[in-house]
Design an enzyme around this catalytic site. Sequence first.
Site, PDB file in Angstrom:
ATOM      1  N   ASN A 111       0.605  -1.106   0.459  1.00 49.92           N
ATOM      2  CA  ASN A 111       0.089   0.582  -0.083  1.00 49.92           C
ATOM      3  C   ASN A 111       0.741   1.143   0.092  1.00 49.92           C
ATOM      4  O   ASN A 111       1.400   1.701   1.287  1.00 49.92           O
ATOM      5  CB  ASN A 111      -1.462  -0.118   1.133  1.00 49.92           C
ATOM      6  CG  ASN A 111      -2.515   1.057   0.993  1.00 49.92           C
ATOM      7  OD1 ASN A 111      -2.006   2.024   0.206  1.00 49.92           O
ATOM      8  ND2 ASN A 111      -2.848   1.079   2.301  1.00 49.92           N
TER       9      ASN A 111
ATOM     10  N   ARG B  87      -2.902  -1.995  -3.302  1.00 44.38           N
ATOM     11  CA  ARG B  87      -3.629  -1.421  -3.602  1.00 44.38           C
ATOM     12  C   ARG B  87      -3.722  -0.240  -3.662  1.00 44.38           C
ATOM     13  O   ARG B  87      -2.953   0.542  -3.953  1.00 44.38           O
ATOM     14  CB  ARG B  87      -4.162  -1.080  -1.498  1.00 44.38           C
ATOM     15  CG  ARG B  87      -5.128  -0.400  -1.580  1.00 44.38           C
ATOM     16  CD  ARG B  87      -5.510   0.210  -0.343  1.00 44.38           C
ATOM     17  NE  ARG B  87      -6.427   1.571   0.170  1.00 44.38           N
ATOM     18  CZ  ARG B  87      -6.747   1.957   1.098  1.00 44.38           C
ATOM     19  NH1 ARG B  87      -5.811   2.996   1.731  1.00 44.38           N
ATOM     20  NH2 ARG B  87      -7.786   3.032   0.849  1.00 44.38           N
TER      21      ARG B  87
ATOM     22  N   HIS C 188     -13.378   3.213   0.567  1.00 49.97           N
ATOM     23  CA  HIS C 188     -12.877   2.267   1.370  1.00 49.97           C
ATOM     24  C   HIS C 188     -13.372   0.593   1.165  1.00 49.97           C
ATOM     25  O   HIS C 188     -13.986   0.193   1.351  1.00 49.97           O
ATOM     26  CB  HIS C 188     -14.326   2.740   2.796  1.00 49.97           C
ATOM     27  CG  HIS C 188     -13.084   3.414   3.065  1.00 49.97           C
ATOM     28  ND1 HIS C 188     -14.420   5.325   3.805  1.00 49.97           N
ATOM     29  CD2 HIS C 188     -12.434   4.253   3.602  1.00 49.97           C
ATOM     30  CE1 HIS C 188     -13.571   5.763   4.374  1.00 49.97           C
ATOM     31  NE2 HIS C 188     -12.204   5.435   4.135  1.00 49.97           N
TER      32      HIS C 188
ATOM     33  N   ARG D 271     -12.313  15.919   6.778  1.00 52.41           N
ATOM     34  CA  ARG D 271     -13.351  16.450   6.026  1.00 52.41           C
ATOM     35  C   ARG D 271     -14.736  16.952   6.226  1.00 52.41           C
ATOM     36  O   ARG D 271     -15.274  16.705   7.233  1.00 52.41           O
ATOM     37  CB  ARG D 271     -12.965  14.754   5.359  1.00 52.41           C
ATOM     38  CG  ARG D 271     -11.886  15.012   4.486  1.00 52.41           C
ATOM     39  CD  ARG D 271     -12.335  13.607   3.176  1.00 52.41           C
ATOM     40  NE  ARG D 271     -11.011  13.027   3.813  1.00 52.41           N
ATOM     41  CZ  ARG D 271     -10.642  11.587   3.233  1.00 52.41           C
ATOM     42  NH1 ARG D 271     -11.904  10.783   3.429  1.00 52.41           N
ATOM     43  NH2 ARG D 271      -9.532  10.904   3.422  1.00 52.41           N
TER      44      ARG D 271
ATOM     45  N   GLU E  95      -7.991  -5.421   5.395  1.00 49.56           N
ATOM     46  CA  GLU E  95      -7.867  -4.963   4.286  1.00 49.56           C
ATOM     47  C   GLU E  95      -7.271  -5.239   3.473  1.00 49.56           C
ATOM     48  O   GLU E  95      -7.082  -5.957   2.290  1.00 49.56           O
ATOM     49  CB  GLU E  95      -8.034  -3.232   4.312  1.00 49.56           C
ATOM     50  CG  GLU E  95      -9.387  -2.245   4.586  1.00 49.56           C
ATOM     51  CD  GLU E  95      -9.004  -1.193   4.222  1.00 49.56           C
ATOM     52  OE1 GLU E  95      -9.537  -0.144   3.331  1.00 49.56           O
ATOM     53  OE2 GLU E  95      -7.641  -0.457   5.139  1.00 49.56           O
TER      54      GLU E  95
END
Length: 405
Positions: A7, A94, A183, A244, A387
């Site tokens: 990743n 990823r 996600h 955010r 993940e």
Amino acid sequence: MNILVLNCGSSSLKYRLFDMASETETAQGLAERLGTAQSRLEHVAFPGTPGETRRVVEEPIADHAGAVALAFAHLTGPGGPVRQASDIGAVGHRVVHGGWRFSQPVVIDAVVEEGIREVIPLAPLHNPANLTGIAAARDRFPDAPHVAVFDTAFHQTMPEHAFLYALPYELYEKYGIRRYGFHGISHSYIAARAAEMLGRPLCECDLVTVHLGNGDSVCAVKKGQSVDTSMGMTPLAGTIMGTRSGDLDPEIGLFLERRAGMDEAAVDDLFNRKSGLFGICGSSDMRDIHRRREAGDARAELAFAMFAYSIRKYIGAYIAVLGRVDAVVFTAGIGEHDPATREAALEGLSERGIVLDLKRNRAALGRAMEIGREDAPVRVFAVPTNEELQIARQTLQTVNAPGAS
């Protein structure tokens, strides 16, 4: 088969090595601050076992290629889980954004790399770093198949009426402006885990999955497929997040440009890095926010209430989208470890069949548990996400698929 999962961020490299015969993680590591004098790599072999070893290297690491080389040296060093490059059967990468091009994991070749490059305008901070990591790893492991696993792919099953924005249709055709969602690797993993806990095939399950960390998203999963999700063309949309804003009136950006003299970069920085929980109370860390709430801090209380309310709105919306729900599933840093957030997010949903067992909810701290009341029509789970394991699983499925090259 040993599968290495990579990743890559703009200045970091995370990696995990899995023995897929038992789905055991045999090594993990993080190289960060690449290209600076403060770069470092932390490597852990056989994590969580009596034989665990941990090494920290603080030395200049020029780039992702240097990080991959250093990680490989630790993977094959004394006491390492593998001896040579050929012991790694495949590498899973990823990739944040697959755009309209990719709806499933794919073996990487020149065409796939070009496809990832083509959607860079949709993820300008992420896809270039992903490509850099892919190139470095393909140089280091030239004989192993490399697989791209896209964070957007799970949501490519959304119907057109869910993923389109009410803008002129030609903007979608010309520029790919639409909802993509993110996600997806996490949502797909916890949906499968929830199906196991329900004792039913995933293709028979209707779920609302809730990923709450520093970035947050909610997903409606119908018969195992994503049919709607809260994030949009970018990860800015949806619930309130750490820094955010989540959903807001798009005219606000134009208003700030006109009235506050802010340029495009300043507005982008405001919405993505200075808003959300941080914008309301000055902190994006939910642990800090809870401490301040306990001390009577009104701004922290407001931030928490806004956060929980935004999650509850999406859960309610997706109950309406699905029509019926088998379970609501919480995951990620906040979703797995924060009983107060789960409780507040589900407040008032008892008439929809969602009722927490408060004792079980407060006991669920980072482990898979059912946290709903036993007699409630809709079950509620807290499930740790993984993940990296999901990427490894999808990598193995992809390289074993008929016709894979």
